[in-house]
Design an enzyme around this catalytic site. Structure first.
Site, PDB file in Angstrom:
ATOM      1  N   HIS A   1      -1.662   0.057 -11.868  1.00 52.92           N
ATOM      2  CA  HIS A   1      -1.003   0.802 -12.931  1.00 52.92           C
ATOM      3  C   HIS A   1      -0.157   1.937 -12.351  1.00 52.92           C
ATOM      4  O   HIS A   1       0.967   2.197 -12.794  1.00 52.92           O
ATOM      5  CB  HIS A   1      -2.060   1.363 -13.888  1.00 52.92           C
ATOM      6  CG  HIS A   1      -1.485   2.086 -15.062  1.00 52.92           C
ATOM      7  ND1 HIS A   1      -0.943   1.455 -16.162  1.00 52.92           N
ATOM      8  CD2 HIS A   1      -1.349   3.404 -15.309  1.00 52.92           C
ATOM      9  CE1 HIS A   1      -0.516   2.349 -17.028  1.00 52.92           C
ATOM     10  NE2 HIS A   1      -0.742   3.536 -16.547  1.00 52.92           N
TER      11      HIS A   1
ATOM     12  N   GLU B   1      -0.668  -6.321 -13.765  1.00 46.31           N
ATOM     13  CA  GLU B   1      -1.417  -5.345 -14.551  1.00 46.31           C
ATOM     14  C   GLU B   1      -1.971  -5.993 -15.808  1.00 46.31           C
ATOM     15  O   GLU B   1      -3.120  -5.762 -16.200  1.00 46.31           O
ATOM     16  CB  GLU B   1      -0.495  -4.178 -14.921  1.00 46.31           C
ATOM     17  CG  GLU B   1      -1.249  -3.026 -15.552  1.00 46.31           C
ATOM     18  CD  GLU B   1      -0.304  -2.059 -16.256  1.00 46.31           C
ATOM     19  OE1 GLU B   1      -0.388  -0.861 -15.988  1.00 46.31           O
ATOM     20  OE2 GLU B   1       0.510  -2.529 -17.067  1.00 46.31           O
TER      21      GLU B   1
ATOM     22  N   ASN C   1      -9.545 -14.483  18.506  1.00 49.92           N
ATOM     23  CA  ASN C   1     -10.078 -15.308  19.581  1.00 49.92           C
ATOM     24  C   ASN C   1     -11.456 -15.831  19.222  1.00 49.92           C
ATOM     25  O   ASN C   1     -11.763 -17.017  19.376  1.00 49.92           O
ATOM     26  CB  ASN C   1     -10.200 -14.485  20.869  1.00 49.92           C
ATOM     27  CG  ASN C   1      -9.058 -14.766  21.798  1.00 49.92           C
ATOM     28  OD1 ASN C   1      -8.222 -15.613  21.533  1.00 49.92           O
ATOM     29  ND2 ASN C   1      -9.039 -14.059  22.906  1.00 49.92           N
TER      30      ASN C   1
END
Lengths: 95, 694
Positions: free
Chosen positions: B46, B68, B412
């Site tokens: 908002h 919203e 990794n």
């Protein structure tokens, strides 16, 4: 087939003079079949189209229809935009 | 506040809110009913929407409005945050970030972003209309795919205002956007009620599906005000189509769509979800524009100002040391007392100032939840992230710079460490793999561990590759630990396939270099079939340290106090020599390797009769540093060495003493390693790079 007058308006059919045009055109609204010769109509915008659409609607309500003739190219094109070019009859068509 | 400042604030606030949103979304995925988090999420979006509106960022506002709206419904309990919705919201969050950048730069959106905009709006719309995932693609199958569907009821005054719907139709026709159109005139049934200058036009349109959001926006630009405009993105769901014709019966809808050449209802049956009304507009009651929760009283500080303050404190420390020396020389009681008071206060200011720069590493860690989530989906592996020690604090700069190396290590672990579900099942491991991030303090350093419960490093292959690349001589014998450490050598990727995540062979050595540039060290432990752990050690502060001052020959050296264990005198007799060149002493039954700084740094003055050993430790290993004189504790400001000196062994910085002399700060981790290697029989000569002990 009713004999009726072919209406031949002169000038533009736009927002600029829509009120006057309507005043004239509304006089014929009792007739089921109307023919409007657009040869002398220089320019039509949506305001003009609305009037034509209303006239057509009135005619159909009474079992008739509106026919347009001698439309210039620009007039034809805006009619086509609104899907109303079926109302136009070519110069060689029978009235 | 001028406009540029306002924009800068908007940018930093928005980015913060977006980060918060990401964290909240990941957390909500695990606990979707958490009201507090849902509210915080709504407030965040908002705020972004509101602020964007203030600046007139219409693209941003338009998009965030949809998000919203969806979050509003989530708040009301009408929509649940399932995995699919969270996924769409996460992508929307990313997209909003891109929109913010574009709006601030004032640039056009690139085609990919525009495409994403349309796709996301469509998916958000689908969720809002209650479509299940399968139907999100739209109500129409491949053959009858519909482009953008729009209905416009033009406002009464449109013609009087000088606009003409015909212009829209012409424009759409000329640009090739128009696929089909049908006009309706809502003229009154009684002719005398007809107002000729009113606009009575309604248009139904189908627009080319390939059109971008922006092209659509441009086309309807002049008609957005005063007209009722409803547009559905390409290939709308059944519900969306129904919502376009909200006040019409199904028969009317069918008729109008057939006028457009669209088959309705679609050949493939649509959703059986309950009909929803068109998405609601503005949410009426929110907690106001400022979305910050009231419990956090924080201040936004310019990082540069903070650095300047810390610099000044550093100078203050040096000046304090200088007055200290003078006071001692004058030996005046009252002066000494007063000065000691001043120094105590200076110390406190120093600590407080440095603590301003400390941030919890938890912030960095929590970003990895998103990474692990996304990457595990990408790899098709089930991997969870466990985080510990988030409250551990470290210097702001370090936190910023440690992010990249950590990212590489985590990727990794996920890519090469964790096995596929199949493999894990076969070896009796739980199918979900675990990657752990852990942080804690240890003897003056902060330790960060990245570990996984995967297959461990393939030591054989690493050794092979190292031999093939000439990094290791063919006949050289290495311990397992030494082989594991080879992964930090450049060019040594042994990954079978170079995935796009990691394994291009430039990874681990860059990680090591990045960490070393933070005066840190990195090491790796591994056990076949059990997993791998990378251990990063970083100094706690970058700027000021407490040190132990010693003299060797003519030079002064500073040893970081937190690495000093004890100091002992060394009589000649106690020295023992082990194998050629190694030095160690017997420290209460313990073997303590030592280095003679005199020799190491090639001091010219002859060594003293009585020498002292400073016992230091780092990473679990001890060593003794033989020095001439012990001079006591000092507080020093670390001045980095110029580039010329950076490769010097055993030295990590320099400092200016109260006397004005320059002292060198010893790199204890390096020295401990050298001592340990020398004692084990490796070459006692220093290497120019350091690897760290486990």
């Amino acid at each position: 087939m009713d004999v009726h007058q072919i209406e031949k308006p002169v000038g533009e059919w736009t927002i600029n003079n829509a009120e006057q045009i309507w005043e004239q055109a509304s006089k014929g609204c009792g007739l089921p079949r109307r023919v409007i010769d657009l040869e002398k109509v220089s320019d039509i915008d949506t305001a003009g189209i609305q009037i034509l659409a209303l006239i057509d609607h009135q005619c159909r309500r009474k079992g008739g229809r509106l026919e347009l003739t001698n439309a210039s190219d620009s007039v034809r094109s805006i009619l086509a935009l609104y899907g109303m070019d079926e109302l136009v009859k070519g110069p060689t068509d029978e009235l | 506040m001028n406009f540029d400042e306002a924009k800068a604030t908007f940018l930093s606030e928005s980015k913060e809110l977006l980060e918060e949103m990401e964290t909240l979304l990941i957390e909500l995925e695990q606990s979707p009913k958490d009201e507090e988090r849902i509210n915080a999420l709504f407030r965040a979006i908002h705020t972004i929407k509101g602020s964007g509106g203030v600046f007139g960022f219409s693209r941003l506002e338009g998009f965030t409005h949809q998000v919203e709206t969806l979050l509003d419904r989530v708040r009301d309990g009408e929509i649940t945050l399932d995995s699919r919705t969270v996924g769409v919201l996460l992508r929307s969050r990313d997209h909003i970030s891109r929109l913010v950048d574009a709006e601030l730069d004032g640039t056009e959106l690139d085609p990919a972003t525009r495409q994403e905009d349309a796709v996301l709006l469509s998916e958000l719309g689908a969720i809002l209309s209650g479509q299940s995932a399968g139907e999100a693609q739209g109500a129409f199958d491949e053959a009858s795919r519909v482009g953008w569907l729009a209905t416009i009821r033009f406002g009464r005054d449109v013609l009087r205002n000088g606009l003409d719907p015909a212009a829209l139709l012409r424009y759409l026709g000329q640009t090739g956007l128009l696929v089909a159109s049908k006009a309706y005139f809502s003229t009154p049934s009684e002719p005398n009620e007809f107002q000729p200058t009113d606009c009575h036009v309604e248009l139904d349109l189908v627009i080319d599906g390939a059109a971008s959001q922006e092209e659509i926006d441009n086309a309807f630009e002049f008609f957005r005000e005063d007209c009722e405009l409803n547009i559905a993105p390409p290939n709308p769901s059944e519900e969306t189509v129904r919502s376009l014709f909200a006040d019409r019966t199904p028969e009317e809808i069918a008729e109008r769509l057939s006028q457009l050449g669209v088959d309705w209802p679609p050949a493939v049956p649509g959703a059986t979800a309950p009909a929803e009304s068109a998405p609601s507009g503005e949410s009426p009651s929110t907690n106001g524009i400022t979305a910050r929760s009231g419990t956090n009283r924080t201040l936004r500080i310019d990082a540069e100002k903070l650095d300047r303050l810390i610099n000044l404190v550093g100078e203050l420390v040096i000046a304090g040391a200088s007055t200290d020396l003078i006071a001692q020389r004058l030996n005046d009681e009252t002066l000494l007392e007063a000065n000691s008071m001043v120094n105590r206060l200076v110390e406190e200011i120093r600590d407080t100032a440095l603590r301003l720069r400390m941030v919890q590493i938890g912030e960095t860690f929590s970003r990895f939840h998103r990474v692990v989530r996304d990457v595990s989906k990408e790899l098709g592996k089930e991997i969870r992230l466990v985080v510990a020690g988030g409250e551990t604090e470290l210097d702001k700069t370090v936190v910023e710079k440690i992010g990249d190396p950590l990212m590489h290590l985590v990727r990794n672990a996920m890519d090469h460490g964790i096995e596929t579900a199949e493999e894990r099942r076969k070896s009796g491991k739980p199918v979900p793999g675990t990657v752990t991030l852990n942080a804690y303090h240890d003897s003056g350093s902060i330790v960060i561990e990245v570990s996984d419960d995967g297959r461990g490093l393939n030591l054989e292959r690493i050794l092979e590759k190292a031999r093939a690349n000439g990094v290791v001589a063919a006949n050289q014998q290495l311990t397992d630990q030494e082989i594991a450490r080879l992964i930090f050598e450049p060019g040594l990727s042994t990954a079978q396939s170079v995935s796009n995540l990691s394994g291009r062979g430039v990874g681990m050595d860059v990680v090591k270099r990045n960490i070393e540039s933070l005066r840190g060290t990195v090491d790796v432990e591994t056990a076949a079939g059990e997993g791998t752990k990378a251990v990063i050690r970083l100094p706690l502060t970058l700027a000021i340290i407490d040190g132990f001052l010693v003299r060797v020959g003519q030079s002064a050296y500073v040893i970081p106090l937190d690495m000093v264990l004890e100091c002992i005198e060394m009589a000649d007799a106690e020295r023992s020599s082990g194998k050629a060149g190694s030095h160690y002493i017997n420290l209460r039954g313990e073997v303590l390797p030592y280095l003679t700084l005199h020799d190491l740094f090639e001091e010219e003055a002859p060594p003293q009769e009585r020498e002292n050993i400073v016992v230091v430790h780092h990473g679990g290993q001890k060593a003794g540093l033989v020095v001439d004189t012990l001079l006591g504790e000092v507080q020093t400001v670390i001045k980095p060495l110029g580039k010329v000196f950076q490769r010097l062994v055993g030295i990590s910085g320099a400092t200016i003493l109260g006397s004005g002399d320059v002292a060198v700060i010893l790199d204890v981790p390096q020295l401990v390693q050298i001592a340990a290697d020398a004692q084990r029989g490796g070459s006692p000569a220093a290497r120019s790079t350091a690897s760290v002990i486990q």
